[in-house]
Scaffold this motif. Sequence first.
Motif, mmCIF file in Angstrom:
data_model
loop_
_atom_site.group_PDB
_atom_site.id
_atom_site.type_symbol
_atom_site.label_atom_id
_atom_site.label_comp_id
_atom_site.label_asym_id
_atom_site.label_seq_id
_atom_site.Cartn_x
_atom_site.Cartn_y
_atom_site.Cartn_z
ATOM 1 N N UNK A 186 0.824 -1.216 0.000
ATOM 2 C CA UNK A 186 0.000 0.000 0.000
ATOM 3 C C UNK A 186 0.858 1.266 0.000
ATOM 4 N N UNK A 187 0.268 2.329 -0.527
ATOM 5 C CA UNK A 187 0.822 3.664 -0.366
ATOM 6 C C UNK A 187 0.375 4.162 1.010
ATOM 7 N N UNK A 188 0.612 5.449 1.324
ATOM 8 C CA UNK A 188 0.161 5.991 2.605
ATOM 9 C C UNK A 188 -1.336 5.751 2.791
ATOM 10 N N UNK A 189 -1.693 5.139 3.912
ATOM 11 C CA UNK A 189 -3.087 4.869 4.251
ATOM 12 C C UNK A 189 -3.416 5.612 5.538
ATOM 13 N N UNK A 220 -5.056 11.513 -2.895
ATOM 14 C CA UNK A 220 -5.564 11.269 -1.536
ATOM 15 C C UNK A 220 -4.843 10.095 -0.904
ATOM 16 N N UNK A 221 -4.964 10.003 0.429
ATOM 17 C CA UNK A 221 -4.475 8.839 1.143
ATOM 18 C C UNK A 221 -5.400 7.650 0.897
ATOM 19 N N UNK A 222 -4.861 6.463 1.102
ATOM 20 C CA UNK A 222 -5.696 5.273 1.029
ATOM 21 C C UNK A 222 -6.578 5.134 2.257
ATOM 22 N N UNK A 223 -7.620 4.311 2.152
ATOM 23 C CA UNK A 223 -8.497 3.996 3.275
ATOM 24 C C UNK A 223 -8.179 2.574 3.748
ATOM 25 N N UNK A 224 -8.221 2.316 5.053
ATOM 26 C CA UNK A 224 -7.914 0.965 5.541
ATOM 27 C C UNK A 224 -8.714 -0.139 4.863
#
Length: 256
Positions: A186-189, A220-224
């Motif tokens: 993942x990227x930043x989450x 945007x940031x990722x979501x869990x």
Amino acid sequence: MPGRVEGKVALVTGGASGLGAASVRMLVREGAKVAITDLNEAGGQALAKELGEATRFWRLDVTREEDWSSVVDAVLATFGRLDVVVNNAGIGIVKDVETLSLQEWRLVHAVNLDGVFLGCKHGIRGMRQCGARGSIINVSSVAGLVGVASFPAYSSSKGGVRLLSKSVALHCAQKGYGIRCNSIHPVYVDTPMVDALASASGASAAVAKEKMAKSIPIGRLGHPDEVAYAIVFLASDESSLMTGSEVVLDGGATAM
């Protein structure tokens, strides 16, 4: 209609919060029983209470082999089998190669890489006791695919997870086990860990997170849950042809 992982038993490290907790919830929703493991006993116990009899919490220090041995044995005794191991626990330290201490370097690798090695080793042992079938899912990072100047230990450890996963996949295939092993990147989450990295960056956490979001092409940031969906896919029989592969969830970051 049965869930996507109906009847399976999963063990999730770092399961009390962030990506781990999102994965636990989604695995339970899709029919699995889940061993929640973490050093955060209060958070892990609270999540187990929230989700009910489909879960149990065990305290696990992923760097200690004796913890792995006893927890895997306890999961087998409690649930009767082990089908999925999600090696999710991880830490990061925001220091460049000139300022990072050797002690800090070793700590990051102990948690992020030694812990995954032990999870693979004892996960295979547990799965072999109930038919030698299952899925090991190692949470790496986009930082395991490309270098990051501000946290070299994290990037190095996550790169190690990528190749460890491939080595484990080949070992299991050559042994004739029905055990698959894949890594997720993942990227930043938007999780407590990213909050901690943002707070350690020197700028305000909000400014740092905005900068992180702007570095991702989709903005945007990722979501869990976006990571948890991938974990459920790899845990399920839907991914039965996948082993030694990477699932990259990066919002386009590695396309640049």
